[in-house]
Design a protein around this motif. Structure first.
Motif, PDB file in Angstrom:
ATOM      1  N   SER A  19      22.122 105.488  58.227  1.00  0.00           N
ATOM      2  CA  SER A  19      22.655 104.224  57.732  1.00  0.00           C
ATOM      3  C   SER A  19      21.963 103.910  56.412  1.00  0.00           C
ATOM      4  O   SER A  19      20.866 104.411  56.132  1.00  0.00           O
ATOM      5  CB  SER A  19      22.391 103.101  58.735  1.00  0.00           C
ATOM      6  N   ASP A  21      20.525 101.244  55.578  1.00  0.00           N
ATOM      7  CA  ASP A  21      19.265 100.560  55.868  1.00  0.00           C
ATOM      8  C   ASP A  21      18.164 101.575  56.157  1.00  0.00           C
ATOM      9  O   ASP A  21      17.036 101.448  55.671  1.00  0.00           O
ATOM     10  CB  ASP A  21      19.443  99.616  57.055  1.00  0.00           C
ATOM     11  N   ARG A  51      32.046 103.611  55.922  1.00  0.00           N
ATOM     12  CA  ARG A  51      31.733 102.336  56.562  1.00  0.00           C
ATOM     13  C   ARG A  51      32.062 102.478  58.056  1.00  0.00           C
ATOM     14  O   ARG A  51      33.158 102.864  58.421  1.00  0.00           O
ATOM     15  CB  ARG A  51      32.569 101.224  55.946  1.00  0.00           C
ATOM     16  N   TRP A  60      26.712  92.286  57.017  1.00  0.00           N
ATOM     17  CA  TRP A  60      26.974  93.265  55.972  1.00  0.00           C
ATOM     18  C   TRP A  60      27.697  92.651  54.778  1.00  0.00           C
ATOM     19  O   TRP A  60      28.561  91.795  54.919  1.00  0.00           O
ATOM     20  CB  TRP A  60      27.782  94.427  56.537  1.00  0.00           C
ATOM     21  N   SER A  63      30.313  96.182  49.238  1.00  0.00           N
ATOM     22  CA  SER A  63      29.677  97.049  48.250  1.00  0.00           C
ATOM     23  C   SER A  63      30.654  97.337  47.124  1.00  0.00           C
ATOM     24  O   SER A  63      31.760  97.831  47.365  1.00  0.00           O
ATOM     25  CB  SER A  63      29.230  98.363  48.894  1.00  0.00           C
ATOM     26  N   PRO A  76      27.971  98.798  59.079  1.00  0.00           N
ATOM     27  CA  PRO A  76      27.091  99.332  58.036  1.00  0.00           C
ATOM     28  C   PRO A  76      27.684 100.550  57.328  1.00  0.00           C
ATOM     29  O   PRO A  76      28.568 101.235  57.855  1.00  0.00           O
ATOM     30  CB  PRO A  76      25.844  99.724  58.825  1.00  0.00           C
ATOM     31  N   TRP A  78      27.170 104.345  56.017  1.00  0.00           N
ATOM     32  CA  TRP A  78      26.400 105.534  56.406  1.00  0.00           C
ATOM     33  C   TRP A  78      26.586 106.623  55.365  1.00  0.00           C
ATOM     34  O   TRP A  78      27.658 106.748  54.771  1.00  0.00           O
ATOM     35  CB  TRP A  78      26.876 106.050  57.764  1.00  0.00           C
ATOM     36  N   THR A 104      26.034 105.050  66.666  1.00  0.00           N
ATOM     37  CA  THR A 104      25.188 104.832  65.488  1.00  0.00           C
ATOM     38  C   THR A 104      23.888 104.093  65.810  1.00  0.00           C
ATOM     39  O   THR A 104      22.852 104.364  65.201  1.00  0.00           O
ATOM     40  CB  THR A 104      25.950 104.065  64.394  1.00  0.00           C
ATOM     41  N   THR A 108      20.356 105.737  64.880  1.00  0.00           N
ATOM     42  CA  THR A 108      19.461 105.007  63.992  1.00  0.00           C
ATOM     43  C   THR A 108      18.081 104.864  64.621  1.00  0.00           C
ATOM     44  O   THR A 108      17.053 105.065  63.955  1.00  0.00           O
ATOM     45  CB  THR A 108      20.033 103.622  63.660  1.00  0.00           C
TER      46      THR A 108
END
Length: 245
Positions: A19, A21, A51, A60, A63, A76, A78, A104, A108
């Motif tokens: 991800s 993050d 996404r 979120w 972007s 999120p 990825w 996910t 993560t």
């Protein structure tokens, strides 16, 4: 490509994907730097960015580089290696892979644990990811017919020992389901001649449930306790290693 970037690419290939993050934590820089890196890898055809739709707007943000204008994100971003790039690092064809909302969170957690314990070290003798284990433990028929751990990690104090790693985020409900999962992990570790299983769990409630299941399993095996099992709090471990504030 700088050496740290190729190491990061190999890390991503071993872990399936990251991800954004987690990518930020992996490179030790801010979200803007992570986004620029992902944009460059995507532009050069080395990685894909997707996404993951978790069904909720959540925290979120849209972007400018990866979302359509005005799009409301429901999960999120990825990053994951293009198949030929992953193939080059893994030395086998991993097939097509895309992140799924159902897996996910677990991926993560495992990746953040790896970063906490061994950093970006990509030596499979230090940390063997699930993706590598699936390849290693295939039978002659090409199928995986044994329990696959989330990872194997070499003991930090004894290089001759390797531990299986299991990450559990939520309770497995159902008659004996948790005990069966625990038993399968321990039996698989024994078959591979590992030191045992390091069980990382999220939350005090789940930890108690795993401890109860471990006690019952020990009694079924006519021992006071399971000597090849260690139970750890996942979030405390991540916090101690600087992966959580």
């Amino acid at each position: 490509m700088q050496p740290w970037e190729t190491r990061l690419e190999e890390f991503i290939a071993q872990q399936y994907g990251l991800s954004f993050d987690t990518l930020t934590k992996a490179i030790g820089k801010g979200p803007r730097a992570a986004s620029k890196l992902a944009q460059r890898l995507k532009k050069t055809g080395r990685a894909e960015v997707a996404r993951v739709d978790c069904g909720s707007p959540g925290p979120w943000r849209n972007s400018a580089n990866f979302d359509d204008p005005g799009e409301v994100p429901h999960g999120p971003l990825w990053i994951f290696s293009e198949r030929p790039i992953a193939w080059g690092y893994l030395e086998f064809d991993p097939g097509e892979w895309r992140p799924k909302a159902s897996t996910t969170a677990h991926l993560t957690a495992v990746t953040e644990l790896r970063l906490a314990l061994t950093g970006l070290d990509t030596d499979p003798r230090v940390w063997t990811s699930e993706r590598l284990l699936r390849r290693r433990l295939k039978s002659e028929t090409g199928r995986v017919e044994v329990h696959i751990h989330d990872a194997w990690v070499r003991d930090f104090t004894d290089a001759d020992k390797v531990w299986a790693v299991e990450v559990e985020l939520s309770r497995k409900f159902g008659e004996g389901r948790l005990a069966r999962a625990l038993s399968a992990a321990l039996d698989a570790a024994d078959r591979s001649e590992l030191a045992g299983v390091l069980y990382f769990v999220r939350g005090a409630g789940l930890r108690r449930a795993v401890e109860v299941a471990a006690t019952r399993l020990a009694h079924q095996r006519d021992v006071d306790h399971l000597p090849n099992l260690e139970i750890h709090d996942l979030d405390i471990t991540l916090a101690q290693k600087g992966m959580r504030s």
